[in-house]
Design an enzyme around this catalytic site. Structure first.
Site, PDB file in Angstrom:
ATOM      1  N   LYS A 194       4.413  10.790  -1.695  1.00 44.92           N
ATOM      2  CA  LYS A 194       3.868  11.347  -2.939  1.00 44.92           C
ATOM      3  C   LYS A 194       3.558  12.830  -2.769  1.00 44.92           C
ATOM      4  O   LYS A 194       3.964  13.646  -3.581  1.00 44.92           O
ATOM      5  CB  LYS A 194       2.602  10.585  -3.340  1.00 44.92           C
ATOM      6  CG  LYS A 194       1.972  11.109  -4.610  1.00 44.92           C
ATOM      7  CD  LYS A 194       0.665  10.431  -4.962  1.00 44.92           C
ATOM      8  CE  LYS A 194       0.030  11.193  -6.142  1.00 44.92           C
ATOM      9  NZ  LYS A 194      -1.323  10.695  -6.467  1.00 44.92           N
ATOM     10  N   GLU A 200       3.756  12.624   9.428  1.00 41.24           N
ATOM     11  CA  GLU A 200       4.662  11.630  10.014  1.00 41.24           C
ATOM     12  C   GLU A 200       5.997  11.581   9.251  1.00 41.24           C
ATOM     13  O   GLU A 200       7.066  11.481   9.847  1.00 41.24           O
ATOM     14  CB  GLU A 200       4.020  10.238   9.997  1.00 41.24           C
ATOM     15  CG  GLU A 200       2.732  10.111  10.807  1.00 41.24           C
ATOM     16  CD  GLU A 200       1.495  10.339   9.957  1.00 41.24           C
ATOM     17  OE1 GLU A 200       1.545  11.208   9.045  1.00 41.24           O
ATOM     18  OE2 GLU A 200       0.483   9.660  10.205  1.00 41.24           O
ATOM     19  N   GLY A 249      -1.360   6.700  -4.206  1.00 41.49           N
ATOM     20  CA  GLY A 249      -0.433   6.235  -3.180  1.00 41.49           C
ATOM     21  C   GLY A 249      -0.451   4.728  -2.987  1.00 41.49           C
ATOM     22  O   GLY A 249       0.585   4.070  -2.992  1.00 41.49           O
ATOM     23  N   ARG A 250      -1.659   4.132  -2.899  1.00 38.55           N
ATOM     24  CA  ARG A 250      -1.727   2.689  -2.639  1.00 38.55           C
ATOM     25  C   ARG A 250      -1.526   1.858  -3.904  1.00 38.55           C
ATOM     26  O   ARG A 250      -1.659   0.641  -3.873  1.00 38.55           O
ATOM     27  CB  ARG A 250      -3.046   2.362  -1.940  1.00 38.55           C
ATOM     28  CG  ARG A 250      -4.287   2.853  -2.640  1.00 38.55           C
ATOM     29  CD  ARG A 250      -5.509   2.719  -1.739  1.00 38.55           C
ATOM     30  NE  ARG A 250      -6.689   3.349  -2.335  1.00 38.55           N
ATOM     31  CZ  ARG A 250      -6.978   4.642  -2.199  1.00 38.55           C
ATOM     32  NH1 ARG A 250      -6.182   5.424  -1.495  1.00 38.55           N
ATOM     33  NH2 ARG A 250      -8.059   5.167  -2.774  1.00 38.55           N
ATOM     34  N   GLU A 335      -9.034   1.240   1.913  1.00 43.70           N
ATOM     35  CA  GLU A 335      -8.918   2.680   1.627  1.00 43.70           C
ATOM     36  C   GLU A 335      -9.551   2.999   0.268  1.00 43.70           C
ATOM     37  O   GLU A 335     -10.015   4.099   0.031  1.00 43.70           O
ATOM     38  CB  GLU A 335      -7.464   3.131   1.661  1.00 43.70           C
ATOM     39  CG  GLU A 335      -7.312   4.657   1.673  1.00 43.70           C
ATOM     40  CD  GLU A 335      -5.903   5.133   1.978  1.00 43.70           C
ATOM     41  OE1 GLU A 335      -5.051   5.107   1.065  1.00 43.70           O
ATOM     42  OE2 GLU A 335      -5.661   5.535   3.126  1.00 43.70           O
ATOM     43  N   HIS A 366      -3.008 -20.593  15.173  1.00 44.81           N
ATOM     44  CA  HIS A 366      -2.824 -20.605  16.634  1.00 44.81           C
ATOM     45  C   HIS A 366      -3.243 -19.261  17.214  1.00 44.81           C
ATOM     46  O   HIS A 366      -2.858 -18.911  18.324  1.00 44.81           O
ATOM     47  CB  HIS A 366      -1.351 -20.891  16.951  1.00 44.81           C
ATOM     48  CG  HIS A 366      -0.860 -22.169  16.350  1.00 44.81           C
ATOM     49  ND1 HIS A 366      -0.952 -23.391  16.991  1.00 44.81           N
ATOM     50  CD2 HIS A 366      -0.326 -22.424  15.123  1.00 44.81           C
ATOM     51  CE1 HIS A 366      -0.476 -24.340  16.192  1.00 44.81           C
ATOM     52  NE2 HIS A 366      -0.091 -23.772  15.052  1.00 44.81           N
ATOM     53  N   LYS A 467      -6.406  13.678  10.152  1.00 47.83           N
ATOM     54  CA  LYS A 467      -5.150  14.429   9.986  1.00 47.83           C
ATOM     55  C   LYS A 467      -5.316  15.847  10.529  1.00 47.83           C
ATOM     56  O   LYS A 467      -4.454  16.370  11.233  1.00 47.83           O
ATOM     57  CB  LYS A 467      -4.778  14.501   8.502  1.00 47.83           C
ATOM     58  CG  LYS A 467      -4.349  13.203   7.876  1.00 47.83           C
ATOM     59  CD  LYS A 467      -3.987  13.440   6.410  1.00 47.83           C
ATOM     60  CE  LYS A 467      -3.627  12.156   5.704  1.00 47.83           C
ATOM     61  NZ  LYS A 467      -3.334  12.374   4.263  1.00 47.83           N
TER      62      LYS A 467
HETATM   63  O1  F6P Z   1      -3.690   9.539   4.153  1.00 45.69           O
HETATM   64  C1  F6P Z   1      -3.763   8.427   3.360  1.00 45.69           C
HETATM   65  C2  F6P Z   1      -2.620   8.480   2.385  1.00 45.69           C
HETATM   66  O2  F6P Z   1      -2.789   9.543   1.491  1.00 45.69           O
HETATM   67  C3  F6P Z   1      -2.467   7.199   1.616  1.00 45.69           C
HETATM   68  O3  F6P Z   1      -3.374   7.071   0.556  1.00 45.69           O
HETATM   69  C4  F6P Z   1      -1.038   7.319   1.183  1.00 45.69           C
HETATM   70  O4  F6P Z   1      -0.505   6.087   0.748  1.00 45.69           O
HETATM   71  C5  F6P Z   1      -0.387   7.806   2.494  1.00 45.69           C
HETATM   72  O5  F6P Z   1      -1.370   8.675   3.063  1.00 45.69           O
HETATM   73  C6  F6P Z   1       0.931   8.508   2.349  1.00 45.69           C
HETATM   74  O6  F6P Z   1       0.771   9.613   1.509  1.00 45.69           O
HETATM   75  P1  F6P Z   1       2.104  10.290   0.901  1.00 45.69           P
HETATM   76  O7  F6P Z   1       2.741   9.269  -0.002  1.00 45.69           O
HETATM   77  O8  F6P Z   1       1.608  11.504   0.163  1.00 45.69           O
HETATM   78  O9  F6P Z   1       3.015  10.631   2.056  1.00 45.69           O
END
Ligand code: F6P
Length: 496
Positions: A194, A200, A249-250, A335, A366, A467
């Site tokens: 987003k 990453e 995002g979530r 979150e 288990h 971060k």
């Molecule tokens: O750092 C948390 C977060 O912002 C989440 O809420 C989100 O889903 C994830 O990192 C990835 O964010 P992006 O879609 O901006 O890469």
């Protein structure tokens, strides 16, 4: 601003709770044989049996008064009217709008563009320069930009679309394996982010950009609310699939980040998924509190957390297609609600999000279910009956019975006390409609608990510090300046 413990009904809830806590589910069922039929609710393709929660007929009316006092109805209206409900970032929360029957003129074209491309990819119309259809997608994302699309793909891919491969961590091993196995000329790379600033995703994106090389550099796509950043990264404009900034995002598996899932499940299934979501939206907007599944789940969660003082909750999907469901809920709930400062910017004086953990049944039986059957903590659980397999369903029911009723044994080490709160949620099969119902059920449960706990469920300031610290730590690992307390550990890691 009043909040949970200053509500007028709170003292009554507390005293009722101290009485109810003394009751055993065995007695509640013995005294009321019709309990299971009354403490249950159907909504769409979902059937919720909450009779094994430690509540009585008096509990829910008290809890619904809490919802009333907290102003749930006007808060819900603000959400669906697209008003600013995320005050700290000054955003609305537009995930309901994503599945509206008549999406807004802003949202509709974004969704159609992603769905159209996905359908062309699924039917072999997206080809490489040699005219060969592309049959693999490496989906690079993290958090909501990976969990949602992967959940959808694992649950609903029918094998007729491209194969989606999900990469979230920067651990090079899985990516190396994929790059050794796949061919750049047959593969699309989707960078789902987003913000298009997540370290990453950019790291893995650069590695894959190198792998694609000059010849296949057009095989890179982006799904993002920051198209300029994607263009700067080198994604061709026509390969950028925008999503609305107002979708968190979530809460974003409804958006273009799910492009790989759309191709794997097909337009018809994705549209049924959207309709399932819209069906649960309508239920949440119209059902009276006591027959409102998201509201009930939220209130039962407040009861377990704030009256029974439970600190965790086990999520147990009985069906491997939803093995990601516990991880998906961890992000969606922890979150959103793992916060200790209210909307008034004052510390809250009550517990909020429980720690969520889980695994599929029967493997969970288990692994950690011993602690729920004979441990020292009250650990509520949610048993999700997904599979139609009779053996799996039998184990799911067996766990619910054992958790609720236990088995008395004069040998204390064999005694199973029972009285562990447990809800059973049965899906009418794992269909796109049922999954849409399920995801929206929990999206709105989270929203309701945000109202009850006076929290903003749509921001996540707590993740920013980690971060920011990662950069200096990376420098320290390469021999740069580091805090003295890290020197021994760095020495080990650097193998000095
Ligand atoms: O750092 C948390 C977060 O912002 C989440 O809420 C989100 O889903 C994830 O990192 C990835 O964010 P992006 O879609 O901006 O890469």
């Amino acid at each position: 601003m009043t909040s949970l413990t200053s509500r007028l009904v709170w003292p009554q809830l507390l005293s009722h709770g101290s009485e109810a806590a003394k009751l055993h589910l065995r007695d509640l069922f013995d005294k009321d044989p019709g309990r299971a039929g009354r403490f249950a609710l159907r909504a769409g393709a979902l059937y919720l049996d909450y009779s094994r929660e430690r509540v009585t007929a008096e509990t829910l009316p008290l809890l619904t008064r809490l919802a009333e006092e907290a102003g749930l109805a006007p808060a819900r209206k603000k959400l669906f009217d697209g008003e600013v409900v995320n005050a700290s970032e000054n955003h609305p929360a537009l995930h309901p709008a994503m599945r509206a029957r008549e999406p807004s003129p802003e949202i509709y074209p974004m969704r159609e563009r992603a769905l159209d491309f996905a359908e062309r990819l699924r039917t072999g119309q997206i080809k490489n320069a040699l005219g060969i259809p592309l049959r693999h997608v490496i989906h690079v994302g993290i958090g909501g930009s990976e969990l949602g699309p992967r959940l959808l793909t694992e649950a609903l891919a029918d094998g007729r679309g491209p194969q989606a491969h999900f990469i979230a961590s920067t651990d090079p091993a899985p990516l190396r394996k994929l790059m050794a196995w796949l061919k750049p000329e047959a593969t699309l790379v989707l960078l789902a982010s987003k913000s298009f600033s997540t370290a990453e995703v950019l790291h893995n994106g650069r590695v894959l950009q190198g792998w694609l090389g000059e010849k296949w550099k057009k095989h890179i796509l982006a799904a993002t609310a920051a198209p300029e950043a994607a263009a700067t990264f080198g994604v061709p404009g026509h390969n950028i699939f925008p999503m609305h900034k107002g979708v968190g995002g979530r809460f974003s598996l409804w958006a273009s980040v799910s492009l790989s899932a759309m191709a794997a499940m097909g337009r018809k299934a994705f549209e049924e998924f959207l309709q399932g979501g819209a069906e649960m939206d309508a239920h949440f907007q119209n059902a009276p509190w006591m027959e409102n599944m998201p509201v009930l789940l939220a209130l039962l969660g407040v009861w377990n957390t704030n009256i029974l003082n439970c600190k965790s909750r086990a999520v147990l999907p009985y069906g491997e297609s939803l093995r990601l469901w516990p991880a998906y809920l961890q992000q969606l709930e922890m979150e959103s609600l793992g916060k200790s400062v209210g909307l008034d910017k004052k510390p809250v004086d009550y517990a909020t999000a429980p720690v969520i953990f889980g695994a599929t049944g029967t493997p969970a039986q288990h692994a950690f279910m011993q602690a729920l059957h004979q441990g020292t903590e009250i650990i509520p659980s949610e048993i999700l009956i997904v599979s139609q397999d009779k053996m799996l369903q039998a184990h799911a029911l067996a766990q619910a019975e054992a958790l609720a009723f236990g088995k008395e044994d004069e040998d204390a080490q064999k005694n199973v006390p029972g009285n562990m709160p447990c809800s059973v949620l049965a899906l009418d099969g794992l269909t796109p409609r049922a999954l849409g119902n399920l995801v929206v059920l929990y999206e709105h449960k989270v929203f309701v608990q945000g109202v009850l706990w006076n929290l903003n469920p749509f921001d996540q300031w707590g993740v920013e510090l980690g971060k920011k610290l990662a950069g200096p730590m990376e420098a320290a690992l390469s021999g740069g300046v580091a805090p003295a307390h890290l020197s021994a550990l760095l020495k080990v890691l650097r193998k000095d």
